[in-house]
Enzyme design. Sequence first.
Site, PDB file in Angstrom:
ATOM      1  N   LYS A   1       0.821  -1.209   0.000  1.00 11.91           N
ATOM      2  CA  LYS A   1       0.000   0.000   0.000  1.00 11.91           C
ATOM      3  C   LYS A   1       0.858   1.262   0.000  1.00 11.91           C
ATOM      4  O   LYS A   1       0.643   2.185  -0.805  1.00 11.91           O
ATOM      5  CB  LYS A   1      -0.923  -0.014   1.224  1.00 11.91           C
TER       6      LYS A   1
ATOM      7  N   LYS B   1       2.807  -3.763  11.073  1.00 14.08           N
ATOM      8  CA  LYS B   1       1.475  -3.901  11.668  1.00 14.08           C
ATOM      9  C   LYS B   1       1.626  -4.468  13.070  1.00 14.08           C
ATOM     10  O   LYS B   1       2.591  -5.186  13.369  1.00 14.08           O
ATOM     11  CB  LYS B   1       0.600  -4.841  10.833  1.00 14.08           C
TER      12      LYS B   1
ATOM     13  N   THR C   1      -9.524   7.347   5.575  1.00  7.01           N
ATOM     14  CA  THR C   1      -9.617   6.062   4.881  1.00  7.01           C
ATOM     15  C   THR C   1     -10.927   5.978   4.101  1.00  7.01           C
ATOM     16  O   THR C   1     -10.952   5.585   2.925  1.00  7.01           O
ATOM     17  CB  THR C   1      -9.505   4.894   5.866  1.00  7.01           C
TER      18      THR C   1
ATOM     19  N   ASN D   1     -15.297   3.715  11.304  1.00  9.25           N
ATOM     20  CA  ASN D   1     -14.853   4.949  10.663  1.00  9.25           C
ATOM     21  C   ASN D   1     -14.829   4.836   9.143  1.00  9.25           C
ATOM     22  O   ASN D   1     -15.248   5.742   8.426  1.00  9.25           O
ATOM     23  CB  ASN D   1     -13.442   5.320  11.155  1.00  9.25           C
TER      24      ASN D   1
ATOM     25  N   SER E   1      -1.933   9.837   7.454  1.00  9.90           N
ATOM     26  CA  SER E   1      -0.970   9.554   8.522  1.00  9.90           C
ATOM     27  C   SER E   1       0.410  10.102   8.141  1.00  9.90           C
ATOM     28  O   SER E   1       1.144  10.630   8.978  1.00  9.90           O
ATOM     29  CB  SER E   1      -0.878   8.049   8.774  1.00  9.90           C
TER      30      SER E   1
END
Length: 424
Positions: free
Chosen positions: A102, A114, A198, A229, A357
Site C-alpha cells: 500500500k 502492523k 480512509t 470509521n 498519517s
Amino acid sequence: MTSNLSFVHPSPDSPWQTYLSQVDRVTPYLGHLARWVETLKRPKRALIVDIPIELDDGTVAHYEGFRVQHNLSRGPGKGGVRYHPAVTLEEVMALAAWMSIKNAAVNLPYGGAKGGVRVEPKQLSLKELERLTRRYTSEIGLIIGPQQDIPAPDVNTNAQVMAWMMDTYSMNTGATSTGVVTGKPIHLGGSLGRVKATGRGVFVTGREAARRINLPLDGARVAVQGFGNVGSSAAELFVQAGAQLVAIQDHTGTIFNGGGIELADLMPMVQRQGSIGGFTGAEVIPDEDFWDVDCDILIPAALEGQITPARAQRLKAKLVLEGANGPTLPEADDILAERGVLVVPDVICNAGGVTVSYFEWVQDFSSFFWTEDEINVRLEKIMIGALRRIWDTADQHRISLRTATFAVACERILTAREERGLYP
C-alpha cells in the site's frame, strides 16, 4: 534443514497465504527484479510479546501481542495496531505485508508494519485498556520510533489509544515524541482529516472507478459491510454524491432498505452506541442475505476473508471497493473478474488513511499544521494520481487492478532493495 516457521508453511486460507498468492501472481511482471521476490515473502522482523496487566479486581491477566515489520527498504515501518480476540501472528504478518504494498503503491516513503493484541477490548474497563496499551507499547518499544516504525489506529483502537502509546514511548525515551504514532488527538499533534481519511480514500477511488465503467453515482445503490470509521465515512460521501445506501452489516446484524437508509437518523445512534443494532428505519435481514442484496457498489469494510468464492458467485454489484484489508480471497477474485465485476483492491482503495498519517508525521516533524481543506485536496491529488498510474499498468499488461497495484508497488520495493544491496 527445514524450517517450521509460519511464514514458510502458512495455514491454508490464512491472510498470509492470500498475500503469498498475490505475490506469486505478480512475479511474472517483475522482470529482472523477480530475483529479489523472496524478499517479499518473508517479514524482516516479527516480535511476539507477553502483556501481563493487573485487572481492576486485583487478578493478573496475560495477553499476547505482536509487532511485525515486513519490509523497511523504502523507509520506516508504518501500519496500525488492532485489538481483537482473533488476532494471530499470520494475520499481522499479512497486514504488515499489505502495508508494504500500500505504501509503495501510493509512493509514500514508508515500509510496511502492523501490530495487534489478542484481546476482546469490550471486556476491559478504560483503566484496564490503558494498562494493556502502555505495557504493549513498552514491550514493542525496542523496535518502534519516529524513524523506525510508526503505529496508528486500526480495528478497535483510536486516538485515545494512540495518545497512551505516544505518552508511554515518550516517558520511556525521556522526551516528548509526537511523531512515534499517527492518528493522535489533534491537540497532541494529530492531523485534521485523519479520522475520515480512509473512508474518503474509498470514495475518491470509487468515484474514479465508477467513471471508468460509466456508472453514475447519482442513484447508485450502495451496500456496506462494517460501519466503523471507514464504512460510515465512505457511506456518507457516497450519499452526498447522490447514491442510495441500501444495506449495512456490522457485528450486530444486517439491515436493508430498498428505498435508502436515512443516515441522518442512523448516524446519531451509531455514534452513541457504536453499532447499527436496534435501528428501526430498515428491515433486519439474515447476515448471509447481505451478499444477495441488489446493489451497484459493494464496500467490504470489516475484516479480511469475507468475499469467498461462493459469495463471489452471488454478488450483484458492478463495483467492489475494498475498504477492509484482504476482504477478497484469491479464488473469489478470479470469479469476480470472470463475471465482469470490477474490484478496486484494498492496497490502493483504503490507502487514504496511511496517506493522511504521512501528512500527520510530516506536520509533527515541522511543527507546522495544515487546514482540513488542504489535507483533503492533497489526499485527493495523491490518490487519483496513484490510481491512474495503476490503471495505466493494468491496461498495458491486460491484468486486474490488484495485480497492477502489486506490480507498481513491488517494482518500487524491489528496486529499493536492489539499489541498497545486501549488508553485510
